[in-house]
Design an enzyme around this catalytic site. Structure first.
Site, PDB file in Angstrom:
ATOM      1  N   ALA A 270       6.617-150.980 -31.352  1.00 37.75           N
ATOM      2  CA  ALA A 270       6.213-151.063 -32.749  1.00 37.75           C
ATOM      3  C   ALA A 270       7.160-150.206 -33.584  1.00 37.75           C
ATOM      4  CB  ALA A 270       4.787-150.570 -32.927  1.00 37.75           C
ATOM      5  N   GLU A 306       2.520-144.743 -34.317  1.00 33.77           N
ATOM      6  CA  GLU A 306       3.203-145.199 -35.539  1.00 33.77           C
ATOM      7  C   GLU A 306       2.586-144.540 -36.768  1.00 33.77           C
ATOM      8  OE1 GLU A 306       5.839-146.486 -34.770  1.00 33.77           O
ATOM      9  OE2 GLU A 306       5.299-147.126 -32.756  1.00 33.77           O
ATOM     10  N   GLU A 328      10.717-138.422 -32.402  1.00 41.27           N
ATOM     11  CA  GLU A 328      10.064-139.117 -31.287  1.00 41.27           C
ATOM     12  C   GLU A 328       9.366-138.156 -30.327  1.00 41.27           C
ATOM     13  OE1 GLU A 328       9.351-141.993 -31.598  1.00 41.27           O
ATOM     14  OE2 GLU A 328      10.853-142.793 -32.978  1.00 41.27           O
TER      15      GLU A 328
END
Ligand code: PHE
Ligand code: ZN
Length: 750
Positions: A270, A306, A328
């Protein structure tokens, strides 16, 4: 692979951008084969850049340039130069802001790389991270150029009834020839990799969320019409994530609207585009009969990941792609914490460590080994790795362990306060942690620049006379590049000591407060810790919670492991002891098989399992993991020469022996956990199914009519995919006479 002569990009060569783009006005006239992009960029020279000359280079790939002007004056091709990757304007104003207007066309249908604007079934959508925006229009496609975007989409009303982009919709209207338009405005400056647009025939599920400050946010999930019955879980997951980020990190959502679009063609899981996440359908759609419990958990995890990027990635973004782990690593750590809170911290930790040790360790031991912040790259798309994501999350977790939860929260608050609206580095993140906690983390920073999995060799000696336990820890980090000398790392090693009755001993260690559990700060190549007033030879519980991403070398006897499995209060180490004990036993049996010896089941594992089965467990998912045998691949990783058949045979022998000896336990646990919880996907329902299905796994090894019928009945009555697939697996891996029929039914059903 597109470059004839690939160029290596180095972190040490970083320069600030020569120009800044204050704002962008984008217009798209949508068409599958020829989309027209009209872009208006408000630029100015970057006052922080010391470049000379007055040229401006914009990145652009696979674009057809139609028109180009500066401040309204059209440029002919004597004023610019074009290559496959760069559009250079020979001279632009240096002393005042200026406007570059560009018109170009692109072909979404021909875009099979799914980077830039592309077609997925009948919809058009975008993917811009890392460097996809340059396939939409000419731009300064680098994350430290942050702009506000205004986007107008124009398209056919029947083909593209829904027109979406980042931010809030501000205007819309109708046009001739059955067309319509919508304008979106995103007030938050962002790098272009967070740009998104979606156009298509989509249906939407709506809900709302009230933030901690009382603002109401419209939540929308867009899917194709045949999927609207599979969005409920994703929507609930989003609301859970929004609440959690407020409670845990004090982070509130900023726009008035949050949209998720599920797309069939998507390279990754995603993407966190501002206000308009684009998802692979796999991580949105779920219905009880088609999705397993694991699918449900993954959806919640990815939706949260997300969402969390809105603060860790979007509001505070990366200066350059070498800093990818800044967003991340931190975001993975945050989604791990979240999933742990929603399900079980122990189980989530075990699953994450499993992934790290099997896949990331392999990556880090091979030719692709790289630090979480690489020094150079040729193709950034190849750096979305387990190292950047998973090891990156471990590095953030170590900070959390070293500073404890409160200190870490102070550090993250300062990080957001200092850097909101900026593009920053991993170093800025560590600096905020240092400043908020008044700590020096210089040595810790080596985790960002050094690759390879560190190894800790542990030795212990107990001195009866002086009642001292000495623990010596030696660290080394291997390198594929032998010329590079690696610095000793700062490694947090959480530890407890157990007395012979299984109770935790009080730890007296110079420089640390007295406690039952402490986190050693290992900083030297070789370091000895002396615990005082230890009245008996203790059992060491080391690296609790897997407090650092390292390999431990410490010989353990089977008795010691069985003891830890029974008594360790740390759930991770308890599970680790179970795995190591079962591994030792299975590998001994592998030896016996190879030497043609008769196989005998050691009573130690039976008694340890009996002990576990007699206890009451509230966390049934965790209990299921404790009684699960180590995977064949894990066993294989411990052999110099892998003997796959003997491993399988030895493991099956253990499974069958446990099933025979503990049959009644497995039967009653199966019965106690077989209530119909089909529509339920909370941690407790999932735990019950896991436990029931691991019992079925053992019982099926008995190969008798009663267990055949048990599996068959579960298969035919299952109303959720987890139970159905578990029963089918039990069936096909046995000699059950019904297996052909069941396989055929499953095939017909799906
Ligand atoms: N940034 C995305 C994430 O971690 C991953 C991604 C990278 C998706 C590149 C698409 C392209 O959530
Ligand atoms: Zn991410």
């Amino acid at each position: 692979m597109r470059d004839a002569t690939p160029q290596t990009i180095y972190l040490k060569d970083y320069n600030v951008p020569e120009y800044l783009i204050e704002s962008v006005d984008l217009n798209f006239i949508l068409d599958e084969q020829c989309t027209r992009v009209v872009s208006r960029l408000c630029l100015q020279r970057n006052p922080d850049s010391d470049h000379s000359g007055d040229a401006l280079s914009l990145m652009g790939e696979e674009l057809t340039l139609v028109n180009l002007s500066i401040d309204g004056n059209a440029l002919d091709d004597t004023h610019y130069k074009q290559t496959d990757e760069v559009l250079t304007l020979h001279s632009v104003p240096q002393d005042k802001p200026f406007v570059v207007s560009i018109e170009n066309t692109i072909n979404p249908q021909a875009n099979t790389a799914f980077e830039g604007l592309y077609q997925s079934s009948t919809m058009l959508c975008t993917q811009c991270e890392a460097e996809g925006f340059r396939k939409i229009t000419y731009f300064l496609d680098r994350p430290d150029v942050m702009s506000t975007f205004k986007t107008t989409l124009i398209g056919d009303k029947d083909k593209y009834p829904v027109l979406l982009s980042n931010g809030n919709p501000v205007a819309k209207g109708e046009l001739a020839h059955n067309r319509h338009w919508v304008t979106w405005e995103d007030p938050f400056a962002k790098p272009c990799y967070l740009f998104a647009l979606v156009a298509g025939k989509l249906e939407c599920i709506e809900d709302s969320f009230t933030t901690q400050s009382g603002r109401s946010i419209a939540l929308q999930i867009f899917v194709e019409s045949h999927d609207t019955d599979k969005c409920e879980h994703a929507m609930q997951s989003l609301k859970n994530a929004m609440r959690w980020d407020e409670e845990k990190y004090g982070r509130e959502y900023d726009l008035d609207q949050y949209m998720i679009v599920a797309v069939g063609h998507f390279n990754m899981g995603a993407m966190e585009n501002k206000g308009l996440n684009i998802f692979n359908t796999k991580f949105v759609l779920a219905r009880p009969d088609t999705a397993t419990d694991v699918d449900y958990e993954h959806i919640e995890g990815v939706i949260a990941h997300e969402y969390f990027h809105n603060w860790t990635g979007n509001r505070v973004t990366c200066r350059d792609w070498f800093q990818l782990s800044l967003k991340e690593g931190f975001t993975v750590f945050r989604d791990q914490q979240f999933t742990g809170d929603q399900t079980s911290q122990a189980v989530k930790r075990i699953e994450d460590v499993n992934l790290l040790r099997t896949r990331q360790f392999a990556e880090d031991a091979g030719p692709l080994s790289h630090p979480i912040r690489p020094d150079s790259y040729i193709e950034i798309n190849n750096f979305y790795t387990l190292t950047v994501y998973e090891k990156g999350a471990e590095v953030v977790r170590m900070l959390h362990t070293l500073l404890d939860a409160d200190g870490f929260r102070k550090g993250s608050d300062l990080y957001f306060q200092r850097h909101d609206g900026q593009a920053v580095t991993c170093d800025d993140f560590v600096s905020a942690m240092e400043a908020a906690n008044n700590r020096d983390l210089s040595q810790f920073r080596h985790w960002y620049s050094q690759s390879g999995t560190p190894r800790l060799s542990i030795s212990q000696s107990y001195d009866v006379e002086n009642l001292q336990l000495q623990l010596t820890i030696q660290q080394s980090t291997p390198g594929t590049d032998k010329r590079k000398i690696k610095n000793p790392l700062l490694i947090p090693v959480k530890i407890g000591l157990l007395g012979s009755d299984g109770a935790p001993l009080t730890l007296n260690l110079n420089g640390y407060p007295q406690a039952k559990e402490i986190t050693l700060t290992v900083t030297e190549q070789t370091q000895t810790f002396t615990f005082e007033q230890i009245s008996e030879q203790p059992i060491v519980s080391l690296l609790r919670g897997y407090s650092a991403p390292v390999i431990i070398d410490m010989p353990r006897s089977e008795e010691e492991l069985a003891f830890l499995l029974t008594h360790d209060s740390d759930p991770f180490n308890r599970w680790e002891a179970a795995q190591l004990l079962a591994s030792k036993i299975i590998l001994d049996l592998v030896h016996a098989i190879q030497n043609g010896h008769h196989l005998e089941m050691p009573p130690l594992l039976i008694s340890a399992f009996t002990n576990l089965l007699q206890q009451q467990w509230t966390d049934k998912s965790y209990f299921s993991l404790l009684i699960k045998l180590p995977d064949e691949s894990f066993l294989a990783s411990q052999m110099d020469i892998v003997d796959a058949e003997s491993i399988h045979q030895a493991r099956e022998f253990v499974r069958q022996s446990l099933a025979e000896q503990l049959q009644t336990h497995f039967q009653s646990l199966y019965a106690a956990n077989s209530a119909d919880l089909s529509g339920h996907f909370d941690a407790s329902a999932i735990g019950s199914r896991r436990l029931k299905n691991i019992c079925l796994y053992y019982l099926s090894a008995l190969e008798n009519d009663a267990t055949y019928q048990l599996a068959e009945a579960q298969f035919s009555h299952a109303s959720n995919m987890t139970d159905q697939i578990a029963a089918l697996a039990a069936l096909v891996n046995s000699r059950n006479p019904a297996k052909q029929t069941c396989l055929e039914n499953f095939y017909q059903q799906w």
